[in-house]
Motif scaffolding. Structure first.
Motif, PDB file in Angstrom:
ATOM      1  N   GLY A 123     -83.825 -28.438  74.281  1.00 22.50           N
ATOM      2  CA  GLY A 123     -82.435 -28.563  73.872  1.00 22.50           C
ATOM      3  C   GLY A 123     -81.557 -27.517  74.519  1.00 22.50           C
ATOM      4  N   TYR A 124     -80.398 -27.950  74.993  1.00 21.54           N
ATOM      5  CA  TYR A 124     -79.449 -27.070  75.678  1.00 21.54           C
ATOM      6  C   TYR A 124     -78.151 -27.118  74.888  1.00 21.54           C
ATOM      7  CZ  TYR A 124     -77.533 -24.842  79.917  1.00 21.54           C
ATOM      8  OH  TYR A 124     -76.977 -23.971  80.840  1.00 21.54           O
ATOM      9  N   LEU A 125     -77.892 -26.067  74.119  1.00 19.72           N
ATOM     10  CA  LEU A 125     -76.846 -26.072  73.105  1.00 19.72           C
ATOM     11  C   LEU A 125     -75.629 -25.263  73.515  1.00 19.72           C
ATOM     12  CD1 LEU A 125     -78.717 -25.511  69.738  1.00 19.72           C
ATOM     13  CD2 LEU A 125     -77.453 -27.537  70.428  1.00 19.72           C
ATOM     14  N   GLY A 126     -74.482 -25.748  73.079  1.00 14.67           N
ATOM     15  CA  GLY A 126     -73.252 -25.014  73.283  1.00 14.67           C
ATOM     16  C   GLY A 126     -72.070 -25.920  73.018  1.00 14.67           C
TER      17      GLY A 126
ATOM     18  N   THR B 164     -76.303 -38.951  72.366  1.00 20.42           N
ATOM     19  CA  THR B 164     -76.133 -39.735  71.141  1.00 20.42           C
ATOM     20  C   THR B 164     -74.681 -39.924  70.730  1.00 20.42           C
ATOM     21  OG1 THR B 164     -76.428 -37.763  69.769  1.00 20.42           O
ATOM     22  CG2 THR B 164     -78.399 -39.059  70.271  1.00 20.42           C
ATOM     23  N   THR B 165     -73.744 -39.554  71.591  1.00 18.39           N
ATOM     24  CA  THR B 165     -72.326 -39.751  71.280  1.00 18.39           C
ATOM     25  C   THR B 165     -72.043 -41.219  70.982  1.00 18.39           C
ATOM     26  OG1 THR B 165     -71.709 -37.916  72.732  1.00 18.39           O
ATOM     27  CG2 THR B 165     -69.976 -39.467  72.139  1.00 18.39           C
TER      28      THR B 165
ATOM     29  N   ARG C 168     -79.668 -43.724  66.402  1.00 15.17           N
ATOM     30  CA  ARG C 168     -79.990 -42.364  66.838  1.00 15.17           C
ATOM     31  C   ARG C 168     -81.446 -42.032  66.516  1.00 15.17           C
ATOM     32  NH1 ARG C 168     -76.324 -39.561  64.008  1.00 15.17           N
ATOM     33  NH2 ARG C 168     -74.719 -40.021  65.560  1.00 15.17           N
ATOM     34  N   GLN C 169     -81.903 -42.449  65.350  1.00 17.94           N
ATOM     35  CA  GLN C 169     -83.295 -42.216  64.975  1.00 17.94           C
ATOM     36  C   GLN C 169     -84.245 -42.955  65.915  1.00 17.94           C
ATOM     37  OE1 GLN C 169     -84.677 -40.126  62.795  1.00 17.94           O
ATOM     38  NE2 GLN C 169     -86.694 -40.843  63.457  1.00 17.94           N
ATOM     39  N   THR C 170     -83.910 -44.194  66.259  1.00 14.90           N
ATOM     40  CA  THR C 170     -84.728 -44.952  67.211  1.00 14.90           C
ATOM     41  C   THR C 170     -84.769 -44.264  68.567  1.00 14.90           C
ATOM     42  OG1 THR C 170     -84.193 -47.041  66.113  1.00 14.90           O
ATOM     43  CG2 THR C 170     -84.986 -47.173  68.382  1.00 14.90           C
ATOM     44  N   PHE C 171     -83.634 -43.766  69.010  1.00 14.52           N
ATOM     45  CA  PHE C 171     -83.571 -43.050  70.276  1.00 14.52           C
ATOM     46  C   PHE C 171     -84.446 -41.803  70.238  1.00 14.52           C
ATOM     47  CE2 PHE C 171     -81.196 -39.665  72.662  1.00 14.52           C
ATOM     48  CZ  PHE C 171     -81.622 -40.051  73.921  1.00 14.52           C
ATOM     49  N   HIS C 172     -84.417 -41.088  69.136  1.00 11.92           N
ATOM     50  CA  HIS C 172     -85.279 -39.906  68.994  1.00 11.92           C
ATOM     51  C   HIS C 172     -86.752 -40.302  69.126  1.00 11.92           C
ATOM     52  CE1 HIS C 172     -82.019 -37.590  66.522  1.00 11.92           C
ATOM     53  NE2 HIS C 172     -81.712 -37.715  67.797  1.00 11.92           N
ATOM     54  N   GLU C 173     -87.113 -41.414  68.513  1.00 12.95           N
ATOM     55  CA  GLU C 173     -88.495 -41.891  68.613  1.00 12.95           C
ATOM     56  C   GLU C 173     -88.854 -42.209  70.054  1.00 12.95           C
ATOM     57  OE1 GLU C 173     -88.566 -45.190  65.981  1.00 12.95           O
ATOM     58  OE2 GLU C 173     -88.418 -43.972  64.153  1.00 12.95           O
TER      59      GLU C 173
ATOM     60  N   GLU D 275     -79.590 -32.755  65.514  1.00 12.35           N
ATOM     61  CA  GLU D 275     -80.385 -33.562  66.441  1.00 12.35           C
ATOM     62  C   GLU D 275     -81.398 -32.694  67.183  1.00 12.35           C
ATOM     63  OE1 GLU D 275     -79.186 -36.828  69.582  1.00 12.35           O
ATOM     64  OE2 GLU D 275     -78.334 -34.899  70.149  1.00 12.35           O
ATOM     65  N   VAL D 276     -80.932 -31.587  67.701  1.00 12.57           N
ATOM     66  CA  VAL D 276     -81.814 -30.679  68.434  1.00 12.57           C
ATOM     67  C   VAL D 276     -82.899 -30.141  67.516  1.00 12.57           C
ATOM     68  CG1 VAL D 276     -81.881 -28.478  69.662  1.00 12.57           C
ATOM     69  CG2 VAL D 276     -80.048 -30.095  70.125  1.00 12.57           C
ATOM     70  N   GLN D 277     -82.512 -29.821  66.299  1.00 12.68           N
ATOM     71  CA  GLN D 277     -83.469 -29.300  65.327  1.00 12.68           C
ATOM     72  C   GLN D 277     -84.560 -30.317  65.024  1.00 12.68           C
ATOM     73  OE1 GLN D 277     -81.809 -28.509  61.423  1.00 12.68           O
ATOM     74  NE2 GLN D 277     -83.050 -26.681  61.221  1.00 12.68           N
ATOM     75  N   ALA D 278     -84.191 -31.609  65.056  1.00 11.34           N
ATOM     76  CA  ALA D 278     -85.134 -32.653  64.664  1.00 11.34           C
ATOM     77  C   ALA D 278     -86.162 -32.955  65.741  1.00 11.34           C
ATOM     78  CB  ALA D 278     -84.369 -33.925  64.299  1.00 11.34           C
TER      79      ALA D 278
END
Length: 301
Positions: free
Chosen positions: A38-41, A162-163, A170-175, A196-199
């Protein structure tokens, strides 16, 4: 290629001459193969600038990027053979429908099984018979996800993917991302959606005004570095007694309740708590939002 890191960024800087604005400052970062990174900012932190340099869409002022051991600038054409990219802004041929767009893009890449692409679209609840000009922001994003993943690249570079997606999609995409990782792919995920990053991420980098603040595993950030301590008591509470404890970053007192944000060890907080009457006490792992605010402070919020 199997023995090298997925991404190696060394002393990367980018300054725009006309504005003298520094978008990136001496960024060094390594992403290992087979992880979701994850690249956060917030907007303007330099996330998209980093990705554009990785894809050789813009050139750095200084520094170097290696993708799967290949120089992202000198070997730009070869690098794009093994990358799946989702840009922050998607531009589509609005007169074509989703199926036609995927068919065209599949012809630009070797070994694409369009049946895989159609299955991905179905999982994301994307109607491929509609013209792209009639797609909502979320549906355009879904098509962008499919085109990035349909050739099963070993490296996915995704900018705010996920915008516009609803929570179930979004959950499907994470999977799908975790399945890609389990199959050996590396995912570089730019986001400001901290939950999202945390998940889904294994590690995370936090970027502030073009400068890297920290790189940590999600576990290390959530467990070792910070806690939220809540104490319920009938005793009188003075904020000053808690504020002077090392590691206490925030003190909130309401009627009968003391809430502390503690960085590092909580031993001193526990000893201080032992001096008062406690009706109840909880120690929580904070959400990544809280940790993010610790690095950014009020001005960057």
């Amino acid at each position: 290629m199997s023995n090298v890191n997925a991404i190696e960024i060394s002393n990367l800087s980018k300054t725009y001459p006309r504005t003298t604005q520094t978008a990136l400052s001496d960024l060094s970062l390594t992403v290992e193969r087979g992880e979701i990174f994850g690249y956060l900012g917030p907007n303007g932190a330099g996330k998209s600038t980093t990705i554009r340099i990785m894809l050789d869409l813009i050139r750095p002022t200084s520094g170097k990027v290696l993708l799967m051991g290949r120089d992202a600038q000198r070997e730009s054409v070869h690098v794009k053979h093994f990358i799946g990219n989702l840009p922050g802004e998607i531009r589509l041929w609005e007169h074509l429908n989703g199926r036609q767009i995927l068919h065209y893009l599949a012809g630009l890449r070797p070994n694409v099984d369009l049946n895989d692409a159609y299955q991905m679209a179905e999982r994301l609840q994307l109607n491929l018979s509609l013209k792209a000009g009639n797609y909502s922001t979320g549906n355009k994003r879904k098509l962008g996800i499919v085109q990035a993943m349909m050739h099963h690249p070993p490296l996915l570079i995704l900018d705010e993917p996920t915008t516009g997606l609803d929570p179930l999609v979004r959950q499907t995409f994470h999977e799908m991302l975790m399945e890609a990782r389990d199959a050996g792919a590396t995912v570089f995920l730019s986001s400001h959606v901290l939950s999202e990053v945390q998940a889904i991420c294994d590690r995370v980098a936090i970027l502030r005004a073009g400068t890297l603040q920290t790189v940590q595993s999600i576990e290390a950030l959530s467990h070792a570095r910070s806690h939220i301590v809540t104490i319920y008591t009938r005793d009188a509470l003075l904020a000053e007694r808690w504020e002077r404890i090392d590691g206490v970053k925030e003190v909130n007192i309401t009627s009968g309740c003391l809430r502390l944000h503690v960085m590092g060890a909580i031993d001193a907080v526990i000893k201080q708590a032992a001096t008062i009457t406690i009706d109840d006490m909880t120690i929580e792992e904070p959400r990544l939002e809280t940790l993010f605010m610790t690095y950014y402070g009020d001005k960057q919020a």
